[in-house]
Design a protein around this motif. Sequence first.
Motif, PDB file in Angstrom:
ATOM      1  N   VAL A  33       1.440  43.044  39.075  1.00 59.18           N
ATOM      2  CA  VAL A  33       0.832  42.208  40.106  1.00 59.18           C
ATOM      3  C   VAL A  33       1.695  42.283  41.365  1.00 59.18           C
ATOM      4  CG1 VAL A  33       0.324  39.815  40.739  1.00 59.18           C
ATOM      5  CG2 VAL A  33      -0.299  40.671  38.477  1.00 59.18           C
ATOM      6  N   GLY A  34       1.053  42.519  42.495  1.00 58.41           N
ATOM      7  CA  GLY A  34       1.768  42.626  43.765  1.00 58.41           C
ATOM      8  C   GLY A  34       2.168  44.044  44.120  1.00 58.41           C
ATOM      9  N   GLY A  35       2.012  44.974  43.187  1.00 58.36           N
ATOM     10  CA  GLY A  35       2.357  46.375  43.451  1.00 58.36           C
ATOM     11  C   GLY A  35       1.119  47.208  43.717  1.00 58.36           C
ATOM     12  N   PRO A  36       1.225  48.242  44.541  1.00 62.32           N
ATOM     13  CA  PRO A  36       0.057  49.072  44.877  1.00 62.32           C
ATOM     14  C   PRO A  36      -0.427  49.901  43.687  1.00 62.32           C
ATOM     15  CG  PRO A  36       2.050  50.029  45.789  1.00 62.32           C
ATOM     16  CD  PRO A  36       2.442  48.709  45.191  1.00 62.32           C
ATOM     17  N   VAL A  37      -1.743  50.086  43.599  1.00 62.76           N
ATOM     18  CA  VAL A  37      -2.373  50.891  42.556  1.00 62.76           C
ATOM     19  C   VAL A  37      -3.342  51.847  43.224  1.00 62.76           C
ATOM     20  CG1 VAL A  37      -3.869  50.835  40.515  1.00 62.76           C
ATOM     21  CG2 VAL A  37      -2.181  49.031  40.862  1.00 62.76           C
ATOM     22  N   GLY A  63       4.618  40.387  37.661  1.00 66.45           N
ATOM     23  CA  GLY A  63       5.866  41.005  38.102  1.00 66.45           C
ATOM     24  C   GLY A  63       7.042  40.126  37.756  1.00 66.45           C
ATOM     25  N   ALA A  64       8.212  40.680  37.914  1.00 67.54           N
ATOM     26  CA  ALA A  64       9.430  39.909  37.653  1.00 67.54           C
ATOM     27  C   ALA A  64       9.568  38.816  38.716  1.00 67.54           C
ATOM     28  CB  ALA A  64      10.640  40.834  37.696  1.00 67.54           C
ATOM     29  N   PHE A  65      10.043  37.660  38.306  1.00 70.15           N
ATOM     30  CA  PHE A  65      10.299  36.589  39.261  1.00 70.15           C
ATOM     31  C   PHE A  65      11.505  35.788  38.792  1.00 70.15           C
ATOM     32  CE2 PHE A  65       7.371  34.925  36.159  1.00 70.15           C
ATOM     33  CZ  PHE A  65       7.837  33.656  35.894  1.00 70.15           C
ATOM     34  N   SER A  66      12.072  35.072  39.699  1.00 65.63           N
ATOM     35  CA  SER A  66      13.279  34.302  39.407  1.00 65.63           C
ATOM     36  C   SER A  66      12.968  32.815  39.435  1.00 65.63           C
ATOM     37  CB  SER A  66      14.355  34.618  40.454  1.00 65.63           C
ATOM     38  OG  SER A  66      15.395  33.679  40.384  1.00 65.63           O
ATOM     39  N   LEU A  67      13.212  32.121  38.328  1.00 63.94           N
ATOM     40  CA  LEU A  67      13.012  30.670  38.311  1.00 63.94           C
ATOM     41  C   LEU A  67      13.997  29.986  39.251  1.00 63.94           C
ATOM     42  CD1 LEU A  67      12.405  30.001  34.509  1.00 63.94           C
ATOM     43  CD2 LEU A  67      10.723  30.057  36.354  1.00 63.94           C
ATOM     44  N   GLU A  68      15.156  30.572  39.407  1.00 63.05           N
ATOM     45  CA  GLU A  68      16.180  30.004  40.284  1.00 63.05           C
ATOM     46  C   GLU A  68      15.730  29.998  41.749  1.00 63.05           C
ATOM     47  OE1 GLU A  68      20.658  31.207  41.750  1.00 63.05           O
ATOM     48  OE2 GLU A  68      20.059  31.716  39.712  1.00 63.05           O
ATOM     49  N   HIS A  69      14.976  31.020  42.140  1.00 63.10           N
ATOM     50  CA  HIS A  69      14.563  31.135  43.529  1.00 63.10           C
ATOM     51  C   HIS A  69      13.100  30.751  43.757  1.00 63.10           C
ATOM     52  CE1 HIS A  69      18.145  33.777  43.363  1.00 63.10           C
ATOM     53  NE2 HIS A  69      18.389  33.166  44.516  1.00 63.10           N
ATOM     54  N   SER A  70      12.415  30.282  42.735  1.00 64.56           N
ATOM     55  CA  SER A  70      11.015  29.885  42.847  1.00 64.56           C
ATOM     56  C   SER A  70      10.924  28.376  43.066  1.00 64.56           C
ATOM     57  CB  SER A  70      10.250  30.258  41.578  1.00 64.56           C
ATOM     58  OG  SER A  70      10.294  31.651  41.384  1.00 64.56           O
ATOM     59  N   VAL A 129      -4.169  46.233  45.565  1.00 64.18           N
ATOM     60  CA  VAL A 129      -3.006  45.534  45.020  1.00 64.18           C
ATOM     61  C   VAL A 129      -3.498  44.423  44.102  1.00 64.18           C
ATOM     62  CG1 VAL A 129      -0.969  44.143  45.569  1.00 64.18           C
ATOM     63  CG2 VAL A 129      -1.626  46.034  47.078  1.00 64.18           C
ATOM     64  N   PRO A 130      -3.243  44.522  42.780  1.00 64.83           N
ATOM     65  CA  PRO A 130      -3.614  43.423  41.874  1.00 64.83           C
ATOM     66  C   PRO A 130      -2.886  42.146  42.276  1.00 64.83           C
ATOM     67  CG  PRO A 130      -3.000  45.390  40.641  1.00 64.83           C
ATOM     68  CD  PRO A 130      -2.633  45.635  42.063  1.00 64.83           C
ATOM     69  N   MET A 131      -3.591  41.017  42.197  1.00 58.92           N
ATOM     70  CA  MET A 131      -3.018  39.746  42.639  1.00 58.92           C
ATOM     71  C   MET A 131      -2.881  38.723  41.524  1.00 58.92           C
ATOM     72  SD  MET A 131      -2.479  40.495  45.738  1.00 58.92           S
ATOM     73  CE  MET A 131      -2.008  38.947  46.431  1.00 58.92           C
ATOM     74  N   ARG A 132      -3.442  38.990  40.338  1.00 57.27           N
ATOM     75  CA  ARG A 132      -3.439  37.985  39.278  1.00 57.27           C
ATOM     76  C   ARG A 132      -3.121  38.575  37.912  1.00 57.27           C
ATOM     77  NH1 ARG A 132      -8.822  34.293  40.047  1.00 57.27           N
ATOM     78  NH2 ARG A 132      -8.191  33.357  41.988  1.00 57.27           N
ATOM     79  N   ALA A 133      -2.479  37.763  37.117  1.00 57.26           N
ATOM     80  CA  ALA A 133      -2.319  37.998  35.682  1.00 57.26           C
ATOM     81  C   ALA A 133      -2.582  36.643  35.028  1.00 57.26           C
ATOM     82  CB  ALA A 133      -0.924  38.500  35.359  1.00 57.26           C
ATOM     83  N   ARG A 134      -3.008  36.655  33.793  1.00 52.65           N
ATOM     84  CA  ARG A 134      -3.264  35.383  33.103  1.00 52.65           C
ATOM     85  C   ARG A 134      -1.956  34.635  32.891  1.00 52.65           C
ATOM     86  NH1 ARG A 134      -6.249  38.885  29.222  1.00 52.65           N
ATOM     87  NH2 ARG A 134      -4.396  38.527  27.994  1.00 52.65           N
TER      88      ARG A 134
END
Length: 125
Positions: free
Chosen positions: A17-21, A102-109, A72-77
């Motif tokens: 999600v968020g990456g080009p396809v 995609g990878a994300f950081s709980l610390e920075h979210s 660019v996909p925008m969603r995942a369940r």
Amino acid sequence: LSAEFSELKCSEEVSTVGGPVSCYIFAKDEAGEASGTQAQTSAFSPIVMNGALQLDMEVSYVADGLFKVEFVPMRARTDGFGQVQVEVPMIGKGATLPTAAGAFSLEHSAIECSSADVGAGDPAF
């Protein structure tokens, strides 16, 4: 164009999600020969759905009979996975692609909410 000979090819890899396809449309005539010019690019009009969300996409001409579809996909369940459906009505072909969050950081979210009062039926943003 021939629905029998034309093809839609997309990567079988899981997209993030968020990456080009990219997918490719191989447009062929009844003899199985490449068919389609740069002037016909806008005629393909693929429909790209990610869940109930219709994604913006761009079709570009690569060569006679070959067109590139980018989105660019925008969603995942909520479990982190999902799928994108690509349909090309002009050639009667479609594909389903797996997607993953995609990878994300709980610390920075963060979640930010408005402190204003909101009435029923009013937009909350």
